[in-house]
Design an enzyme around this catalytic site. Structure first.
Site, short mmCIF file in Angstrom:
data_model
loop_
_atom_site.label_atom_id
_atom_site.label_comp_id
_atom_site.label_asym_id
_atom_site.label_seq_id
_atom_site.Cartn_x
_atom_site.Cartn_y
_atom_site.Cartn_z
N LYS A 196 34.59 40.96 50.21
CA LYS A 196 35.08 41.03 48.84
C LYS A 196 33.90 41.29 47.92
CE LYS A 196 37.35 38.36 45.24
NZ LYS A 196 38.11 37.15 44.91
N LYS A 249 38.26 44.20 50.01
CA LYS A 249 38.74 44.22 48.63
C LYS A 249 37.62 44.59 47.69
CE LYS A 249 40.35 40.89 45.27
NZ LYS A 249 40.49 39.49 45.01
C1 PBG Z 1 40.20 35.03 42.89
C2 PBG Z 1 40.74 36.38 43.08
C3 PBG Z 1 40.49 37.52 42.32
C4 PBG Z 1 41.32 38.52 42.81
C5 PBG Z 1 42.03 37.98 43.87
N1 PBG Z 1 41.65 36.65 44.04
C6 PBG Z 1 39.64 37.73 41.14
C7 PBG Z 1 38.21 37.51 41.19
O1 PBG Z 1 37.59 37.34 42.24
O2 PBG Z 1 37.66 37.46 40.10
C8 PBG Z 1 41.41 39.92 42.25
C9 PBG Z 1 42.69 40.61 42.51
C10 PBG Z 1 42.98 41.76 41.62
O3 PBG Z 1 42.16 42.22 40.81
O4 PBG Z 1 44.11 42.24 41.74
N2 PBG Z 1 39.10 34.68 43.64
ZN ZN Z 2 38.16 32.70 42.86
#
Ligand code: PBG
Ligand code: ZN
Length: 326
Positions: A196, A249
């Site tokens: 991620k 992601k």
């Molecule tokens: C939380 C999380 C996020 C997303 C999914 N889980 C945001 C982040 O890490 O700030 C993003 C998903 C999206 O943008 O659709 N940890």
């Molecule tokens: Zn988070």
């Protein structure tokens, strides 16, 4: 011999039925998972301005959307909760009466065929919006692990089939697996957000989930966009820790990463087409600059072609309907 004019690739592109016959990538509704934002209350449906067609929903409304997701043959829904109270450790995350456990129980009862995913992270639940309790100005990795495990157990207890940790703490798959097993949930799967990135594409989500960090950013725990070798390392670590699925992601801008993770892993690979990817397509379509339906299918096809088995996408319902039409 093996060249023009004998060889003509266009021969297999002549008709729609022939193109379908030789398609190398096929999209199916069962690969698509719909992210949803659940809040307290009843009959609440609060549209998210930066994500057209999406809303924060109370459990009763969310169950109806989940029934739609099941009827369209999707791979289920993934739930994010917006709590009524936030504190410095995010304790509402494991409250059995919080929005996510309540929604999971209602869906298990009313939409039993649906695959129920629960995102596991603390940023929606902490007062400072970071993904775990702080030490100094960053997240305390090892203090976060037991809290994540506690949240995962609460979701398993409420009926989650898959828990998906998105926090990017080191060692969280080990912590979740141990916590789940100790509580008798050895059958509940972990889909780790193994790779991620600290991405600017999460903007609309942070409005939707009310989870923007109050200060700083997430770059000390999420990955740096230039890195691919590090993605392999993260993926291998999570496989070793026992992840049942790996997620990459964002999806579209990281298709090389999806392909790489596909090559090294023998578990299903998921990719998250995140809020910014979704909203850009919606915004351009709204201006009439692109054909929304074709672009949304093309975007999902690209992610599948890169190697994703499962896609988390805000287009899940519309895409499933379009795929069933053809
Ligand atoms: C939380 C999380 C996020 C997303 C999914 N889980 C945001 C982040 O890490 O700030 C993003 C998903 C999206 O943008 O659709 N940890
Ligand atoms: Zn988070």
């Amino acid at each position: 011999m093996n060249r023009f004019p004998t060889v003509r690739p266009r021969r297999l592109r002549r008709r729609e039925a022939m193109r379908r016959m030789v398609a190398e990538t096929r999209l199916d509704p069962s690969q698509l998972v719909l992210p949803m934002f659940v809040v307290a209350g009843e009959a609440v449906e609060r549209p998210i301005p930066s994500m057209p067609g999406h809303a924060q929903m109370s459990v009763d409304v969310a169950v109806e959307v989940a029934a739609d997701a099941a009827a369209r043959g999707t791979g289920g829904v993934i739930l994010f909760g917006i709590p009524e109270h936030k504190d410095d450790v995010g304790s509402s995350a494991w409250d059995p009466e919080g929005p996510v456990p309540r929604a999971l129980r209602a869906m298990a009862e009313q939409v039993p065929g649906l695959v129920r995913w629960a995102d596991v992270c603390l940023c929606e639940y902490t007062s400072h919006g970071h993904c775990g309790p702080l030490r100094g100005d960053t997240v305390d990795n090892d203090r976060t692990l037991p809290l994540l495990a506690q949240a995962a157990v609460a979701y398993a207890e409420a009926g989650a089939d898959i828990v998906a940790p998105s926090d990017m703490m080191d060692g969280r798959v080990t912590a979740l697996r141990a916590g789940l097993d100790a509580a008798g949930h050895e059958d509940i799967a972990i889909c780790s957000y193994a790779v991620k990135y600290a991405s600017a594409y999460y903007g609309p989500f942070r409005d939707a989930a009310e989870s923007a960090p109050a200060f700083g950013d997430r770059r000390s725990y999420q990955m740096d966009p230039p890195n691919l070798r590090e993605a392999r390392r993260e993926a291998r670590l999570d496989l070793d820790e026992g992840a049942d699925m790996l997620m990459v992601k964002p999806a579209g801008p990281y298709q090389d990463v999806i392909a790489e993770v596909r090559r090294l892993s023998d578990v299903p690979v998921a990719a998250y087409q995140v809020s910014g990817e979704f909203s850009m397509i919606e915004a351009a379509a709204e201006r009439g600059w692109i054909d929304r339906e074709r672009v949304l299918i093309e975007s999902l096809t690209g992610i599948t072609r890169a190697g994703a088995d499962v896609i988390l996408t805000y287009f899940a319902l519309d895409a499933a309907a379009l795929l069933q039409e053809v």
